[in-house]
Design a protein around this motif. Structure first.
Motif, PDB file in Angstrom:
ATOM      1  N   MET A 125       2.459  -3.053   4.353  1.00 35.37           N
ATOM      2  CA  MET A 125       2.420  -2.641   5.752  1.00 35.37           C
ATOM      3  C   MET A 125       0.995  -2.429   6.237  1.00 35.37           C
ATOM      4  O   MET A 125       0.691  -2.655   7.417  1.00 35.37           O
ATOM      5  N   PHE A 126       0.106  -2.012   5.352  1.00 31.62           N
ATOM      6  CA  PHE A 126      -1.303  -1.914   5.744  1.00 31.62           C
ATOM      7  C   PHE A 126      -1.842  -3.291   6.112  1.00 31.62           C
ATOM      8  O   PHE A 126      -2.575  -3.445   7.088  1.00 31.62           O
ATOM      9  N   GLN A 127      -1.450  -4.292   5.338  1.00 37.48           N
ATOM     10  CA  GLN A 127      -1.875  -5.653   5.656  1.00 37.48           C
ATOM     11  C   GLN A 127      -1.236  -6.137   6.959  1.00 37.48           C
ATOM     12  O   GLN A 127      -1.890  -6.784   7.781  1.00 37.48           O
ATOM     13  N   VAL A 128       0.032  -5.804   7.159  1.00 34.66           N
ATOM     14  CA  VAL A 128       0.744  -6.218   8.371  1.00 34.66           C
ATOM     15  C   VAL A 128       0.144  -5.570   9.611  1.00 34.66           C
ATOM     16  O   VAL A 128       0.212  -6.132  10.711  1.00 34.66           O
ATOM     17  N   SER A 129      -0.478  -4.407   9.453  1.00 31.94           N
ATOM     18  CA  SER A 129      -1.072  -3.725  10.611  1.00 31.94           C
ATOM     19  C   SER A 129      -2.132  -4.580  11.289  1.00 31.94           C
ATOM     20  O   SER A 129      -2.463  -4.347  12.462  1.00 31.94           O
ATOM     21  N   PRO A 160      -7.497  -0.675  -4.918  1.00 29.37           N
ATOM     22  CA  PRO A 160      -7.240   0.647  -5.519  1.00 29.37           C
ATOM     23  C   PRO A 160      -5.802   1.117  -5.301  1.00 29.37           C
ATOM     24  O   PRO A 160      -5.218   1.746  -6.181  1.00 29.37           O
ATOM     25  N   ALA A 161      -5.250   0.793  -4.123  1.00 25.74           N
ATOM     26  CA  ALA A 161      -3.867   1.200  -3.856  1.00 25.74           C
ATOM     27  C   ALA A 161      -2.902   0.493  -4.805  1.00 25.74           C
ATOM     28  O   ALA A 161      -1.935   1.091  -5.289  1.00 25.74           O
ATOM     29  N   GLY A 162      -3.154  -0.789  -5.080  1.00 25.74           N
ATOM     30  CA  GLY A 162      -2.320  -1.522  -6.020  1.00 25.74           C
ATOM     31  C   GLY A 162      -2.429  -0.959  -7.431  1.00 25.74           C
ATOM     32  O   GLY A 162      -1.427  -0.839  -8.148  1.00 25.74           O
ATOM     33  N   TRP A 163      -3.649  -0.606  -7.816  1.00 26.33           N
ATOM     34  CA  TRP A 163      -3.856   0.013  -9.131  1.00 26.33           C
ATOM     35  C   TRP A 163      -3.110   1.338  -9.225  1.00 26.33           C
ATOM     36  O   TRP A 163      -2.454   1.625 -10.236  1.00 26.33           O
ATOM     37  N   PHE A 164      -3.190   2.139  -8.171  1.00 22.41           N
ATOM     38  CA  PHE A 164      -2.506   3.432  -8.149  1.00 22.41           C
ATOM     39  C   PHE A 164      -0.991   3.237  -8.232  1.00 22.41           C
ATOM     40  O   PHE A 164      -0.289   3.970  -8.946  1.00 22.41           O
ATOM     41  N   THR A 165      -0.473   2.224  -7.509  1.00 22.90           N
ATOM     42  CA  THR A 165       0.963   1.947  -7.519  1.00 22.90           C
ATOM     43  C   THR A 165       1.442   1.584  -8.913  1.00 22.90           C
ATOM     44  O   THR A 165       2.479   2.072  -9.381  1.00 22.90           O
ATOM     45  N   ARG A 166       0.697   0.712  -9.588  1.00 19.20           N
ATOM     46  CA  ARG A 166       1.085   0.315 -10.950  1.00 19.20           C
ATOM     47  C   ARG A 166       1.040   1.506 -11.906  1.00 19.20           C
ATOM     48  O   ARG A 166       1.889   1.632 -12.797  1.00 19.20           O
ATOM     49  N   ARG A 167       0.055   2.361 -11.720  1.00 23.25           N
ATOM     50  CA  ARG A 167      -0.049   3.532 -12.596  1.00 23.25           C
ATOM     51  C   ARG A 167       1.127   4.476 -12.369  1.00 23.25           C
ATOM     52  O   ARG A 167       1.694   5.002 -13.334  1.00 23.25           O
TER      53      ARG A 167
END
Length: 218
Positions: free
Chosen positions: A156-160, A202-209
């Protein structure tokens, strides 16, 4: 190289302002949209068939309508009904509706993943269905859905970035505006892309963690 760095330094304040606005729109859309998604997911589990049908219809319309079309409808279409929304409100409203529709399916899957035995146990103890939803199904279901919701938040951040089509001065809009003034589209869009990556990676890294952490307890 020095000239390029000087230009980037000149562009950066406007691009960072746009990035901050993109984050604001995304944040508002996610908070309101996930709440709406939860409501739709709970309605989809209702024992009343008309309620389930209504929830399904609203969800399918939201999922079937592209976010860009939703933005155009809210910003350009609603004024014809007498509802006027400025850029930020229109973008947040449109993305909230899109978020609610998509997250309702994510949350519904999480709610249905709660073991049936727990529901049977709560019923045996005399706990009402409403209290079972509030204290058993929703807390556990939301916990299961968190990793998927975090991944959707990045999307959604990308869609913004689509909000540039209604004149909202978010990151992509600022990049286009700068490019139109000096015709350095390649450079300024590259910088804008790097700013998007500075958030999404970083958000993707946080999500995977979070996903790995929570999978240990599920």
């Amino acid at each position: 190289m020095t000239e390029m760095l000087n230009m980037v330094g000149q562009w950066m304040p406007r691009l960072l302002d746009g990035l901050w606005l993109s984050l604001q729109v995304t944040g508002v859309s996610l908070v309101l949209g996930i709440a709406g998604g939860l409501a739709l997911a709970v309605l989809a589990l209702s024992r009343k068939r008309p309620v389930r049908i209504l929830s399904t219809v609203v969800t399918e319309i939201g999922r079937g309508t592209p976010a860009l079309v939703m933005l155009q409808f809210v910003y350009f279409g609603l004024p014809q009904t007498g509802i006027m929304l400025e850029g930020f409100a229109a973008a947040a409203t449109a993305l909230t509706l899109t978020t609610a529709a998509y997250t309702s399916e994510i949350i519904r899957a999480g709610l249905k993943s709660v073991p049936q035995g727990e529901l049977e146990a709560s019923s045996a103890l005399g706990i009402s269905r409403r209290d079972s939803l509030r204290f058993i199904i929703i807390p556990q279901g939301m916990r299961i859905a968190i990793p998927s919701l975090l991944g959707f938040s990045i999307l959604m951040f990308q869609v913004s970035s689509l909000a540039f089509t209604i004149g909202l001065p978010e990151l992509l809009s600022q990049a286009y505006s700068i490019g139109a003034s000096n015709f350095r589209y390649l450079e300024v869009l590259t910088v804008a892309g790097l700013l998007y990556l500075a958030v999404t990676i970083p958000a993707g890294w946080f999500t995977r963690r979070v996903e790995r952490k929570m999978s240990q307890h599920l």
